[in-house]
Design a protein around this motif. Structure first.
Motif, mmCIF file in Angstrom:
data_model
loop_
_atom_site.group_PDB
_atom_site.id
_atom_site.type_symbol
_atom_site.label_atom_id
_atom_site.label_comp_id
_atom_site.label_asym_id
_atom_site.label_seq_id
_atom_site.Cartn_x
_atom_site.Cartn_y
_atom_site.Cartn_z
ATOM 1 N N ARG A 11 30.302 -16.580 -31.843
ATOM 2 C CA ARG A 11 30.343 -16.485 -30.391
ATOM 3 C C ARG A 11 31.479 -17.352 -29.825
ATOM 4 N NH1 ARG A 11 26.207 -15.551 -26.315
ATOM 5 N NH2 ARG A 11 24.631 -15.436 -27.963
ATOM 6 N N ASN A 12 32.199 -16.857 -28.840
ATOM 7 C CA ASN A 12 33.334 -17.499 -28.152
ATOM 8 C C ASN A 12 34.643 -17.417 -28.923
ATOM 9 O OD1 ASN A 12 31.760 -18.251 -25.894
ATOM 10 N ND2 ASN A 12 31.076 -20.119 -26.948
ATOM 11 N N ASP A 13 34.615 -16.898 -30.159
ATOM 12 C CA ASP A 13 35.878 -16.668 -30.862
ATOM 13 C C ASP A 13 36.718 -15.652 -30.093
ATOM 14 O OD1 ASP A 13 35.197 -18.381 -32.862
ATOM 15 O OD2 ASP A 13 34.800 -16.840 -34.375
ATOM 16 N N VAL A 14 38.040 -15.809 -30.141
ATOM 17 C CA VAL A 14 38.955 -14.816 -29.577
ATOM 18 C C VAL A 14 39.553 -14.024 -30.740
ATOM 19 C CG1 VAL A 14 41.089 -14.441 -28.281
ATOM 20 C CG2 VAL A 14 39.463 -16.204 -27.546
ATOM 21 N N VAL A 15 39.408 -12.698 -30.680
ATOM 22 C CA VAL A 15 39.871 -11.829 -31.761
ATOM 23 C C VAL A 15 40.785 -10.751 -31.190
ATOM 24 C CG1 VAL A 15 37.818 -12.236 -33.165
ATOM 25 C CG2 VAL A 15 37.843 -10.332 -31.538
ATOM 26 N N ARG A 16 41.548 -10.124 -32.102
ATOM 27 C CA ARG A 16 42.408 -9.002 -31.709
ATOM 28 C C ARG A 16 41.662 -7.711 -32.000
ATOM 29 N NH1 ARG A 16 46.568 -8.819 -28.175
ATOM 30 N NH2 ARG A 16 48.053 -7.156 -28.681
ATOM 31 N N GLY A 17 41.691 -6.773 -31.053
ATOM 32 C CA GLY A 17 40.973 -5.530 -31.263
ATOM 33 C C GLY A 17 41.706 -4.335 -30.694
ATOM 34 N N THR A 18 41.256 -3.146 -31.090
ATOM 35 C CA THR A 18 41.848 -1.884 -30.627
ATOM 36 C C THR A 18 40.753 -1.011 -30.034
ATOM 37 O OG1 THR A 18 43.510 -1.991 -32.392
ATOM 38 C CG2 THR A 18 43.193 0.139 -31.303
ATOM 39 N N ILE A 19 41.014 -0.452 -28.853
ATOM 40 C CA ILE A 19 40.068 0.457 -28.210
ATOM 41 C C ILE A 19 40.104 1.790 -28.967
ATOM 42 C CG2 ILE A 19 39.377 1.598 -26.066
ATOM 43 C CD1 ILE A 19 39.281 -1.461 -25.915
ATOM 44 N N VAL A 20 38.966 2.175 -29.564
ATOM 45 C CA VAL A 20 38.927 3.403 -30.372
ATOM 46 C C VAL A 20 38.124 4.513 -29.714
ATOM 47 C CG1 VAL A 20 39.292 2.177 -32.547
ATOM 48 C CG2 VAL A 20 36.956 2.530 -31.704
ATOM 49 N N GLN A 21 37.277 4.171 -28.708
ATOM 50 C CA GLN A 21 36.480 5.221 -28.077
ATOM 51 C C GLN A 21 35.948 4.754 -26.720
ATOM 52 O OE1 GLN A 21 33.284 6.732 -30.538
ATOM 53 N NE2 GLN A 21 32.162 7.545 -28.765
ATOM 54 N N HIS A 22 36.050 5.631 -25.717
ATOM 55 C CA HIS A 22 35.369 5.398 -24.448
ATOM 56 C C HIS A 22 33.937 5.890 -24.597
ATOM 57 C CE1 HIS A 22 39.529 5.618 -22.339
ATOM 58 N NE2 HIS A 22 39.182 4.355 -22.561
ATOM 59 N N ASP A 23 32.978 5.073 -24.193
ATOM 60 C CA ASP A 23 31.574 5.410 -24.379
ATOM 61 C C ASP A 23 30.836 5.226 -23.057
ATOM 62 O OD1 ASP A 23 29.310 6.191 -25.655
ATOM 63 O OD2 ASP A 23 29.196 4.505 -27.056
ATOM 64 N N VAL A 24 29.582 5.562 -23.036
ATOM 65 C CA VAL A 24 28.774 5.377 -21.839
ATOM 66 C C VAL A 24 28.611 3.880 -21.574
ATOM 67 C CG1 VAL A 24 26.528 5.762 -20.751
ATOM 68 C CG2 VAL A 24 27.523 7.533 -22.231
ATOM 69 N N GLY A 25 29.076 3.427 -20.410
ATOM 70 C CA GLY A 25 28.912 2.026 -20.032
ATOM 71 C C GLY A 25 29.865 1.066 -20.706
ATOM 72 N N GLY A 26 30.905 1.574 -21.383
ATOM 73 C CA GLY A 26 31.845 0.674 -22.025
ATOM 74 C C GLY A 26 32.753 1.361 -23.014
ATOM 75 N N ALA A 27 33.275 0.577 -23.962
ATOM 76 C CA ALA A 27 34.199 1.122 -24.956
ATOM 77 C C ALA A 27 33.889 0.540 -26.331
ATOM 78 C CB ALA A 27 35.640 0.810 -24.563
#
Length: 332
Positions: free
Chosen positions: A12-28
């Protein structure tokens, strides 16, 4: 196994690199390299969101970004992540630095309330008290306006920002003001010692001794709140936004402010020009007098130097020599 343990060690609170792979209901859905994809809730997708925004309005598919982990893994190994918290931290860092630099900045008014207005600054909500709004009232008419502002209070611990439009306006105006300038203003209040005049959001003091060359017994017979006046700036404090004003310097004849102030204002520029010419002449006269004193002092020093020579051109005897001999004889 060791590699897998390292790869999936997210906290928890770690900062990570990520890629958006899908739009979903209420988020991604976000790929962060964990054994299960992470989920970016809509309310964590951006610090600045407009009413009705959907997740696709805030993050693009395939976009790479930094995210902060805001939960432990659920039963499926999924983590919740946030863009908003990273942006929030960065916004406060900018705000704190801006306050330290004492900068003038701009922000949009997004709402008003009984006490003032709410401005959006780097995605943070800042309160603008009505008393610090220049030239207008905190009504719905100002929503959408972009105003110059300065900070009054920055309290990150309590998530509190207070700003001033008046301070920013005063600072900008003071930069353009000089002693001797003629300005127009409105009398806002009368005190026993003078009148306070509002000049474009600034408050200037027209001291009772600077109103006229004639004596004033009752200030209310000269001014009333709401009166428009023309004054000369005779002093200013640019740091604190204060100016000292005078109308007596604009009087063609002593007492004109008490007899016919409208005529004084009408001839203000002409009278001010003559006043500046007189002040410049007096300044030059003082400089010439000072130069004459210095030159006269030089002549006096030359005379003293000549007196130190005897008639034959040699050095004159030291008048303290006898005193020194007498002291030597007493001490021996």
């Amino acid at each position: 196994d060791a590699v897998q343990a390292t790869t999936y060690a997210f906290n928890r609170n770690d900062v990570v690199r990520g890629t958006i792979v899908q739009h979903d209901v209420g988020g991604a859905i976000v790929d962060i390299g964990a054994k299960a994809s992470a989920f970016l809730p809509l309310d964590q997708a951006s610090l600045i969101q407009n009413q009705g925004d959907e997740i696709q309005d805030l993050v693009d598919l395939g976009a790479e970004m930094d995210l902060q982990i805001i939960s432990e893994e659920d039963e499926n190994g999924q983590l919740l992540v946030s863009v908003k918290r990273i942006q929030y931290k960065a916004a406060w860092e900018k705000v704190v630095q801006s306050q330290a630099d004492d900068e003038v900045f701009e922000a949009e008014v997004i709402a008003v309330n009984r006490g003032g207005a709410i401005c959006l600054l780097e995605g943070l909500r800042a309160f603008l008290p009505g008393s610090h709004l220049t030239g207008q009232l905190p009504t719905e008419d100002i929503i959408g306006q972009t105003l110059p502002l300065k900070f009054l209070e920055v309290d990150q611990e309590n998530n509190k920002l207070v700003v001033s439009n008046r301070r920013a306006v005063v600072e900008q105006q003071m930069a353009d003001l000089s002693r001797g300038d003629i300005i127009e203003g409105m009398v806002k209040a009368l005190k026993p010692y003078g009148a306070f005049v509002e000049v474009g959001g600034m408050s200037g003091l027209l001291h009772i001794s600077q109103i006229s060359y004639d004596r004033i017994d009752d200030l209310e017979k000269v001014f009333q709140p709401g009166d428009k006046v023309k004054c000369m700036i005779i002093d200013h404090d640019k740091v604190n936004g204060r100016i000292a004003l005078s109308t007596k310097t604009l009087e063609p004849e002593p007492g004109d402010m008490l007899k016919d102030p409208a005529s004084v204002y009408e001839k203000a520029d002409e009278t001010a020009a003559r006043y500046h010419e007189r002040m410049e002449a007096e300044r030059k006269a003082r400089e010439e007098a000072a130069r004459d004193i210095v030159l006269g002092l030089g002549d006096s020093l030359d005379d003293l130097s000549s007196d130190s020579k005897d008639e034959d051109g040699g050095e004159a005897s030291d008048p303290l020599a006898d005193v020194s001999d007498n002291l030597d004889s007493l001490l021996s």
